[in-house]
Write a protein that holds these residues in place. Structure first.
Motif, PDB file in Angstrom:
ATOM      1  N   SER A   1       0.768  -1.335  -0.135  1.00 25.98           N
ATOM      2  CA  SER A   1       0.160  -0.100  -0.058  1.00 25.98           C
ATOM      3  C   SER A   1       0.532   1.046   0.144  1.00 25.98           C
ATOM      4  O   SER A   1       0.458   1.795  -0.436  1.00 25.98           O
ATOM      5  N   GLY A   2       2.213   1.161   0.884  1.00 30.30           N
ATOM      6  CA  GLY A   2       2.869   2.461   0.838  1.00 30.30           C
ATOM      7  C   GLY A   2       3.879   2.551  -0.618  1.00 30.30           C
ATOM      8  O   GLY A   2       4.021   3.852  -1.149  1.00 30.30           O
ATOM      9  N   ARG A   3       4.139   1.901  -0.740  1.00 31.73           N
ATOM     10  CA  ARG A   3       4.508   1.583  -2.334  1.00 31.73           C
ATOM     11  C   ARG A   3       3.933   2.224  -3.041  1.00 31.73           C
ATOM     12  O   ARG A   3       4.029   2.735  -3.961  1.00 31.73           O
ATOM     13  N   ALA A   4       2.329   1.768  -3.122  1.00 32.29           N
ATOM     14  CA  ALA A   4       1.170   1.737  -4.351  1.00 32.29           C
ATOM     15  C   ALA A   4       1.457   3.692  -3.782  1.00 32.29           C
ATOM     16  O   ALA A   4       1.099   4.395  -4.939  1.00 32.29           O
ATOM     17  N   ASP A   5       1.049   3.910  -3.032  1.00 32.23           N
ATOM     18  CA  ASP A   5       0.624   5.624  -2.730  1.00 32.23           C
ATOM     19  C   ASP A   5       1.730   6.389  -2.891  1.00 32.23           C
ATOM     20  O   ASP A   5       2.057   7.456  -4.215  1.00 32.23           O
ATOM     21  N   ALA A   6       2.749   5.832  -2.664  1.00 33.89           N
ATOM     22  CA  ALA A   6       4.069   6.991  -3.224  1.00 33.89           C
ATOM     23  C   ALA A   6       4.072   6.517  -5.435  1.00 33.89           C
ATOM     24  O   ALA A   6       4.798   8.282  -4.848  1.00 33.89           O
ATOM     25  N   ALA A   7       3.995   5.889  -4.974  1.00 35.57           N
ATOM     26  CA  ALA A   7       4.347   5.609  -6.973  1.00 35.57           C
ATOM     27  C   ALA A   7       2.895   6.499  -7.198  1.00 35.57           C
ATOM     28  O   ALA A   7       3.654   7.791  -8.192  1.00 35.57           O
ATOM     29  N   LEU A   8       1.919   6.806  -7.171  1.00 33.93           N
ATOM     30  CA  LEU A   8       1.136   7.647  -7.800  1.00 33.93           C
ATOM     31  C   LEU A   8       0.871   9.094  -7.131  1.00 33.93           C
ATOM     32  O   LEU A   8       1.302  10.052  -8.194  1.00 33.93           O
ATOM     33  N   ARG A   9       1.547   9.151  -6.432  1.00 33.90           N
ATOM     34  CA  ARG A   9       2.188  10.781  -5.797  1.00 33.90           C
ATOM     35  C   ARG A   9       4.066  10.953  -6.935  1.00 33.90           C
ATOM     36  O   ARG A   9       3.981  12.358  -6.606  1.00 33.90           O
ATOM     37  N   ALA A  10       4.113  10.263  -7.079  1.00 35.26           N
ATOM     38  CA  ALA A  10       5.366  10.574  -7.853  1.00 35.26           C
ATOM     39  C   ALA A  10       5.158  10.376  -9.465  1.00 35.26           C
ATOM     40  O   ALA A  10       6.345  10.730  -9.797  1.00 35.26           O
ATOM     41  N   GLY A  11       3.707  10.310  -9.321  1.00 38.42           N
ATOM     42  CA  GLY A  11       3.658   9.904 -11.012  1.00 38.42           C
ATOM     43  C   GLY A  11       4.197   8.833 -11.617  1.00 38.42           C
ATOM     44  O   GLY A  11       3.652   8.870 -12.633  1.00 38.42           O
ATOM     45  N   LYS A  12       4.090   7.992 -10.999  1.00 38.23           N
ATOM     46  CA  LYS A  12       4.806   6.108 -11.511  1.00 38.23           C
ATOM     47  C   LYS A  12       3.542   5.740 -11.396  1.00 38.23           C
ATOM     48  O   LYS A  12       3.595   4.677 -10.576  1.00 38.23           O
ATOM     49  N   GLU A  13       2.527   5.518 -12.504  1.00 40.86           N
ATOM     50  CA  GLU A  13       1.633   4.720 -12.855  1.00 40.86           C
ATOM     51  C   GLU A  13       2.169   3.050 -12.344  1.00 40.86           C
ATOM     52  O   GLU A  13       1.012   2.291 -11.933  1.00 40.86           O
ATOM     53  N   ASP A  14       3.009   3.157 -13.664  1.00 43.82           N
ATOM     54  CA  ASP A  14       3.296   1.449 -13.572  1.00 43.82           C
ATOM     55  C   ASP A  14       3.823   0.350 -12.180  1.00 43.82           C
ATOM     56  O   ASP A  14       3.436  -0.383 -12.181  1.00 43.82           O
ATOM     57  N   GLU A  15       4.245   1.939 -11.694  1.00 37.33           N
ATOM     58  CA  GLU A  15       4.818   1.163 -10.230  1.00 37.33           C
ATOM     59  C   GLU A  15       3.856   1.084  -9.380  1.00 37.33           C
ATOM     60  O   GLU A  15       3.953  -0.224  -8.798  1.00 37.33           O
ATOM     61  N   ALA A  16       2.586   1.794  -8.934  1.00 39.86           N
ATOM     62  CA  ALA A  16       1.706   1.474  -7.977  1.00 39.86           C
ATOM     63  C   ALA A  16       0.847   0.815  -9.013  1.00 39.86           C
ATOM     64  O   ALA A  16       0.143  -0.022  -7.784  1.00 39.86           O
ATOM     65  N   ALA A  17       1.112   0.140 -10.369  1.00 41.62           N
ATOM     66  CA  ALA A  17       0.112  -0.502 -10.878  1.00 41.62           C
ATOM     67  C   ALA A  17       0.579  -2.324 -10.176  1.00 41.62           C
ATOM     68  O   ALA A  17      -0.153  -2.480 -10.080  1.00 41.62           O
ATOM     69  N   ARG A  18       1.933  -2.159 -10.051  1.00 46.76           N
ATOM     70  CA  ARG A  18       2.695  -3.450  -9.784  1.00 46.76           C
ATOM     71  C   ARG A  18       2.072  -3.788  -8.781  1.00 46.76           C
ATOM     72  O   ARG A  18       2.560  -4.717  -8.137  1.00 46.76           O
ATOM     73  N   ALA A  19       2.496  -2.479  -7.766  1.00 48.81           N
ATOM     74  CA  ALA A  19       2.274  -3.708  -6.608  1.00 48.81           C
ATOM     75  C   ALA A  19       0.519  -3.752  -5.616  1.00 48.81           C
ATOM     76  O   ALA A  19       0.300  -4.537  -4.840  1.00 48.81           O
ATOM     77  N   VAL A  20       0.105  -2.739  -6.273  1.00 47.64           N
ATOM     78  CA  VAL A  20      -1.221  -3.137  -6.344  1.00 47.64           C
ATOM     79  C   VAL A  20      -1.609  -4.949  -6.607  1.00 47.64           C
ATOM     80  O   VAL A  20      -2.551  -5.284  -6.402  1.00 47.64           O
ATOM     81  N   GLU A  21      -1.498  -4.547  -7.968  1.00 49.04           N
ATOM     82  CA  GLU A  21      -1.456  -6.777  -8.523  1.00 49.04           C
ATOM     83  C   GLU A  21      -0.273  -7.621  -7.987  1.00 49.04           C
ATOM     84  O   GLU A  21      -0.850  -8.868  -7.419  1.00 49.04           O
ATOM     85  N   ARG A  22       0.634  -7.245  -7.286  1.00 47.09           N
ATOM     86  CA  ARG A  22       1.448  -7.748  -6.260  1.00 47.09           C
ATOM     87  C   ARG A  22       0.454  -8.168  -4.789  1.00 47.09           C
ATOM     88  O   ARG A  22       0.362  -9.440  -4.361  1.00 47.09           O
ATOM     89  N   SER A  23      -0.541  -7.110  -4.349  1.00 45.36           N
ATOM     90  CA  SER A  23      -1.111  -6.997  -3.572  1.00 45.36           C
ATOM     91  C   SER A  23      -2.712  -8.274  -3.799  1.00 45.36           C
ATOM     92  O   SER A  23      -3.176  -9.079  -2.764  1.00 45.36           O
ATOM     93  N   LEU A  24      -2.587  -8.760  -5.244  1.00 46.92           N
ATOM     94  CA  LEU A  24      -4.093 -10.061  -5.723  1.00 46.92           C
ATOM     95  C   LEU A  24      -3.580 -11.007  -5.435  1.00 46.92           C
ATOM     96  O   LEU A  24      -3.919 -12.441  -6.584  1.00 46.92           O
ATOM     97  N   GLU A  25      -2.012 -11.079  -6.093  1.00 48.60           N
ATOM     98  CA  GLU A  25      -1.156 -12.844  -5.574  1.00 48.60           C
ATOM     99  C   GLU A  25      -1.589 -13.604  -4.733  1.00 48.60           C
ATOM    100  O   GLU A  25      -1.461 -12.997  -3.782  1.00 48.60           O
ATOM    101  N   PRO A  26      -1.593 -14.854  -4.754  1.00 47.65           N
ATOM    102  CA  PRO A  26      -1.631 -15.924  -3.915  1.00 47.65           C
ATOM    103  C   PRO A  26      -0.138 -15.228  -2.885  1.00 47.65           C
ATOM    104  O   PRO A  26       0.671 -15.197  -3.236  1.00 47.65           O
TER     105      PRO A  26
END
Length: 119
Positions: A72-97
């Motif tokens: 969550s912290g990674r996704a938030d920080a990435a969004l604040r920095a305008g790094k949407e790909d990085e934020a998306a990866r953090a969100v996707e990782r949270s959904l993995e088994p």
């Protein structure tokens, strides 16, 4: 406590419109998981079960909560920095088994925590 956390997560099962909403949902889930683990830890298990519950439930639950907070912290920080790909990866990782989630659910089901086991 598990029932309350489960109901909170059920409220947000609709499709999310954008990455910002997904990051917000991840933050909410991480906070809910952390709060639920803390609340369950406050209940003293039977003395004979305490080591088993600590190892089988609390250890993986704490690790899962920490992982969700980190992502969550990674996704938030990435969004604040305008790094949407990085934020998306953090969100996707949270959904993995997750091995901690598997261990937690397995122990919870065997021990009798039906809602925490996802039943």
């Amino acid at each position: 406590m598990c029932e309350q956390a489960f109901q909170q997560s059920e409220l947000h099962q609709e499709e999310l419109a954008n990455l910002g909403e997904e990051a917000d949902e991840l933050r909410r889930v991480a906070q809910s998981m952390s709060g639920t683990v803390t609340a369950i830890e406050a209940i003293e298990p039977p003395a004979r079960d305490a080591p088993r519950v600590r190892e089988g439930f609390f250890s993986p639950a704490r690790a899962l909560a920490a992982s969700l907070r980190d992502l969550s912290g990674r996704a938030d920080a990435a969004l604040r920095a305008g790094k949407e790909d990085e934020a998306a990866r953090a969100v996707e990782r949270s959904l993995e088994p997750d091995e901690n989630e598997k261990a937690l659910r397995s122990f919870a089901a065997a021990y009798g925590f039906r809602t925490c086991a996802g039943e």
